[in-house]
Each structure stands twice: as structure tokens, then as C-alpha cells.
Design a protein around this motif. Structure first.
Motif, PDB file in Angstrom:
ATOM      1  N   GLU A   1     -33.218  42.563   1.522  1.00 41.28           N
ATOM      2  CA  GLU A   1     -32.233  42.163   0.328  1.00 41.28           C
ATOM      3  C   GLU A   1     -31.554  43.165   0.746  1.00 41.28           C
ATOM      4  OE1 GLU A   1     -32.663  43.068  -2.477  1.00 41.28           O
ATOM      5  OE2 GLU A   1     -35.077  42.952  -1.958  1.00 41.28           O
ATOM      6  N   TYR A   2     -30.620  43.390   0.082  1.00 42.90           N
ATOM      7  CA  TYR A   2     -29.616  44.826   0.113  1.00 42.90           C
ATOM      8  C   TYR A   2     -30.919  46.109  -1.079  1.00 42.90           C
ATOM      9  CZ  TYR A   2     -27.148  43.494  -3.700  1.00 42.90           C
ATOM     10  OH  TYR A   2     -26.896  42.991  -5.222  1.00 42.90           O
ATOM     11  N   LYS A   3     -31.062  45.520  -1.967  1.00 44.28           N
ATOM     12  CA  LYS A   3     -32.351  46.517  -2.466  1.00 44.28           C
ATOM     13  C   LYS A   3     -33.100  47.191  -2.158  1.00 44.28           C
ATOM     14  CE  LYS A   3     -30.246  45.435  -7.161  1.00 44.28           C
ATOM     15  NZ  LYS A   3     -30.271  44.859  -9.073  1.00 44.28           N
TER      16      LYS A   3
ATOM     17  N   ASP B   1     -33.619  46.720   1.422  1.00 46.27           N
ATOM     18  CA  ASP B   1     -33.226  47.727   2.363  1.00 46.27           C
ATOM     19  C   ASP B   1     -33.019  49.188   1.675  1.00 46.27           C
ATOM     20  OD1 ASP B   1     -33.087  45.140   3.812  1.00 46.27           O
ATOM     21  OD2 ASP B   1     -31.575  45.172   3.280  1.00 46.27           O
ATOM     22  N   ILE B   2     -32.572  49.287   1.136  1.00 44.59           N
ATOM     23  CA  ILE B   2     -32.336  50.691   0.748  1.00 44.59           C
ATOM     24  C   ILE B   2     -33.496  51.361   0.593  1.00 44.59           C
ATOM     25  CG2 ILE B   2     -31.069  52.470  -0.960  1.00 44.59           C
ATOM     26  CD1 ILE B   2     -28.859  49.889  -1.329  1.00 44.59           C
TER      27      ILE B   2
ATOM     28  N   SER C   1     -35.440  43.956   8.800  1.00 39.48           N
ATOM     29  CA  SER C   1     -34.736  43.443   7.378  1.00 39.48           C
ATOM     30  C   SER C   1     -34.078  42.084   8.075  1.00 39.48           C
ATOM     31  CB  SER C   1     -33.306  43.959   7.191  1.00 39.48           C
ATOM     32  OG  SER C   1     -32.831  43.787   5.862  1.00 39.48           O
TER      33      SER C   1
ATOM     34  N   TRP D   1     -25.115  38.223   2.463  1.00 35.62           N
ATOM     35  CA  TRP D   1     -24.766  39.397   0.583  1.00 35.62           C
ATOM     36  C   TRP D   1     -23.738  38.492  -0.218  1.00 35.62           C
ATOM     37  CZ3 TRP D   1     -23.939  41.605   5.928  1.00 35.62           C
ATOM     38  CH2 TRP D   1     -24.723  42.184   6.926  1.00 35.62           C
TER      39      TRP D   1
ATOM     40  N   TYR E   1     -23.219  48.480  -3.406  1.00 35.86           N
ATOM     41  CA  TYR E   1     -25.297  47.452  -2.577  1.00 35.86           C
ATOM     42  C   TYR E   1     -25.111  47.878  -1.543  1.00 35.86           C
ATOM     43  CZ  TYR E   1     -27.940  49.536  -7.078  1.00 35.86           C
ATOM     44  OH  TYR E   1     -29.213  49.514  -8.194  1.00 35.86           O
TER      45      TYR E   1
ATOM     46  N   ASP F   1     -25.736  49.001   2.036  1.00 42.21           N
ATOM     47  CA  ASP F   1     -26.432  48.759   3.264  1.00 42.21           C
ATOM     48  C   ASP F   1     -26.066  48.027   4.208  1.00 42.21           C
ATOM     49  OD1 ASP F   1     -28.917  46.657   3.244  1.00 42.21           O
ATOM     50  OD2 ASP F   1     -27.749  44.863   3.023  1.00 42.21           O
ATOM     51  N   ARG F   2     -25.422  47.925   4.311  1.00 43.96           N
ATOM     52  CA  ARG F   2     -24.379  48.011   6.139  1.00 43.96           C
ATOM     53  C   ARG F   2     -24.504  49.088   6.713  1.00 43.96           C
ATOM     54  NH1 ARG F   2     -19.876  43.662   4.860  1.00 43.96           N
ATOM     55  NH2 ARG F   2     -20.634  41.875   4.045  1.00 43.96           N
TER      56      ARG F   2
END
Length: 369
Positions: A95-97, A99-100, A116, A121, A131, A135-136
Motif C-alpha cells: 500500500e502507499y505508505k 511503497d514510500i 509493489s 487507492w 500520500y 505514491d504514484r
């Protein structure tokens, strides 16, 4: 042996992405892929539900890494130690967190590959929007990005993300399968039962489930409604049922393990999905495999599994009256009910069984190394 670190932000419950992770760990047992799940959490956050499931599957390792900040240097240090200890070659984020955080870890370990899986989203708060935008951007730097539906694939392409692989969610049909004697053609004589299965959060439309139930009960007051899951909107959902005067027909079951959920599916006639956003939800795959008719909102990748009038019924998100009418039609038309039930089971067995999923995922891993 290829050691793959799975990085995931704890969500407070076992959601769809967590179930995908658990299914993948189990599917990869006995292969050349060793999955090491690492869950990011807040201090004092309980992740025992997921750690117990990982233990039941028999995974060799599980880590929960606590932090206070959205991007916490202490978490980076702890994850770095895990990477060195296990000689991790791939970090797989979910998920985005994560991923970062994975992107930042990739700068510290440039030989480790980044993957990923984009499950979708969800903008739960204002800051989620930022976020997601970030992420993108970082996903463009990943070595591979797995998407679970064609809808998410298009969004990723429009965002300039490449190295994409479409791997739709699947289920183990040896686990999620009703025997022939458990699948009578006609509806049972017991009260008609409708279920909500999943995380009880805003994007899942839990209040729409209650509003739909209220309309169905006006026509068929003997209908029973079962809610399996936990989440931030649970209290609101119960309060809504009380205010609507339908709480007496509701059964709130809390979190169910696989065995308990299997038993619930066996007593349900319909699974009602009231979501406003989805990837390809495991709930509808499990329900179809178990011979439960699906009534759902046509969002995300739902339409890639359910074809309206063929193996389920679809409506627009938020259209409570249409959802209620769909359920009522299933009570009134036994031929329709039987056709959707049989077709739903066949579709999952033919196109969404997990037998080939692990092979495809292993090909992705080996392809980037």
C-alpha cells in the motif's frame, strides 16, 4: 532460495490485502520463494490477528515494526537489520505508505529489487490524497508493479507507471468450495440470509448495507442479516441499525477466522457488497466459490468477476433502492437464484483459482532478479 520481504502498514484488522498476503505465503510454501512479512504499526497497536494467521500458516518469520512518524527513521533502521539478517533480495510493498518507505529503503540497499502490489487507492482522510499522489510518483521507480484489476491497470498507465503486471486476485478453491450436497438448487426453507463480509470502513458502504436491509425487511420481514468483520465504522453501523429499527434482524459476528467464515458462507443465500471503491474483492470470489449469490456495486474490478444477470447482480454505488430490489428479486425468482449461484461457482473455478497465481508471481520475482 529467494528471500522476499513483504512490507505492509497495519490497518487494525485483517483486510483484503492482508488476506492476499496470507494466501500468497501459503501458496509459496515448498517453492524457492521465502516470504518474510513485516508489518508497520503504531506503538501499542495490536497486530495479533495477522501474526496469529501467519503462525497458523507456518511462516518461519514475522516482524512488527513500531514507529511514531509517517516516515520513521527508527523503522528504516529496524527494516535494514531484517534485510541484512535474511539476505533479502526483493522488497514487496502492499500500500502507499509501505511503497514510500520501501522506496527510501531502496536507496539504502540499491541491489535489493522493489515490487509493489496496487490493491487500490482509498482516500480516507485529506492527507491520504497527498500520500496517493506521492505514491504514484515513487511507483515509477519500482522494478515491477502488480495490479489486481484492469481498472487499476488503466489508472497506473495514466499516472506514467510502467513495468506493470496484471495478476487478478484468486482464491484456493480447495478451501472455498461447497460440496454438491451443500449446494441445493432451490433456496433452503430456513430464513433468507444476507451477509456483509469484510473490513467495516467508510469506503465499504456499511451504512448502505443497513439502509438496504431496512428496505428489504419492509417486503420480507423474516430476512436475516449477518455482519462479519471489524473496523472503524462498526459502531456507526450498529447505531444506524438501531435507529432504523432493524437491529433485531442483525447478527454482528466480529472477526471470523477462515473456518468460521467458511461456516458462515454455508448458511448465507446472498453476499451484499456495498462498496464505493474496490480492487477485486476476495469476498465475492469466496462467496461465488461457496455457492453464495453476489449482489454488488459495480466499482473497481468487481465487474471483472461479476457479470450482471449471469453470475450475480450489479448496481451503481450508493443506489440503495436498486440493491434492495436485487435482493428481493432473488427471493421471488428461484430460477434466477439458481442460475446465478451455479454460474458464480463455475466462473471462480475456471478463472480465479489460485493454482496458477503462485507460478505467475514467482515468474515476476525471477524476471526482475
Amino acid at each position: 532460495m529467494i528471500n522476499v520481504l513483504y512490507l505492509r502498514q497495519a490497518s487494525g484488522s485483517v483486510g483484503g490485502a492482508d488476506t492476499v498476503i496470507l494466501n500468497t505465503i501459503e501458496a509459496m510454501k515448498g517453492s524457492d520463494i521465502n516470504i518474510i512479512p513485516v508489518y508497520l504499526k503504531k506503538y501499542n497497536e495490536d497486530v495479533s490477528a495477522i501474526s496469529c494467521r501467519v503462525s497458523e500458516i507456518g511462516a518461519a518469520s514475522f516482524y512488527d515494526v513500531a514507529g511514531r512518524l509517517p516516515v520513521d527513521p527508527l523503522q528504516l533502521l529496524q527494516i535494514g537489520r531484517i534485510i541484512r539478517r535474511h539476505k533479502v533480495r526483493i522488497i514487496h510493498c502492499h500500500e502507499y505508505k509501505s511503497d514510500i518507505l520501501g522506496y527510501l529503503i531502496g536507496h539504502l540497499f540499491p541491489t535489493v529489487k522493489l515490487i509493489s502490489t496496487v490493491h487500490g487507492w482509498i482516500e480516507t482522510r485529506k492527507r491520504s490524497r497527498y500520500y496517493i499522489k506521492l505514491d504514484r510518483v515513487v511507483l515509477r521507480r519500482f522494478d515491477a508493479v502488480i495490479v489486481v484489476s484492469s481498472d487499476i491497470l488503466r489508472v497506473c498507465q495514466d499516472s506514467g507507471i510502467d513495468r506493470l503486471h496484471l495478476l487478478r486476485n484468486c482464491v484456493d478453491t480447495s478451501k472455498w468450495s461447497a460440496s454438491e450436497d451443500e449446494m441445493p438448487g432451490d433456496r433452503p426453507a430456513t430464513p433468507f440470509s444476507v451477509g456483509f463480509v469484510g473490513r467495516i470502513s467508510m469506503e465499504k458502504g456499511p451504512l448502505d448495507f443497513v439502509y438496504t436491509a431496512s428496505r428489504v425487511l419492509q417486503e420480507y420481514p423474516d430476512t436475516e442479516f449477518y455482519v462479519a468483520g471489524t473496523g472503524q465504522e462498526l459502531h456507526k453501523m450498529k447505531t444506524c441499525a438501531i435507529e432504523a429499527g432493524v437491529i433485531g434482524r442483525f447478527h454482528f459476528l466480529g472477526y471470523l477466522n477462515e473456518q468460521q467464515l467458511n461456516k458462515l458462507y454455508q448458511q448465507l443465500d446472498v453476499v451484499l457488497l456495498t462498496s464505493y471503491t474496490e480492487g477485486i474483492p476476495l469476498t465475492i470470489l469466496e462467496a461465488c466459490a461457496m455457492g453464495v449469490v453476489v449482489v454488488a456495486t459495480e466499482v473497481g474490478g468487481v465487474g471483472e468477476v461479476i457479470e450482471h444477470g449471469v453470475n450475480g447482480l450489479l448496481t451503481r454505488a450508493g443506489d440503495v433502492q436498486a440493491l434492495a430490489s436485487a435482493i428481493i428479486s432473488l427471493r421471488q425468482d428461484n430460477a434466477l437464484f439458481k442460475r446465478l449461484k451455479d454460474n458464480g461457482r463455475n466462473i471462480v473455478q475456471q478463472h480465479f483459482s489460485s493454482q496458477s497465481y503462485a507460478v505467475k508471481l514467482q515468474d515476476v520475482y525471477e524476471g526482475i532478479l
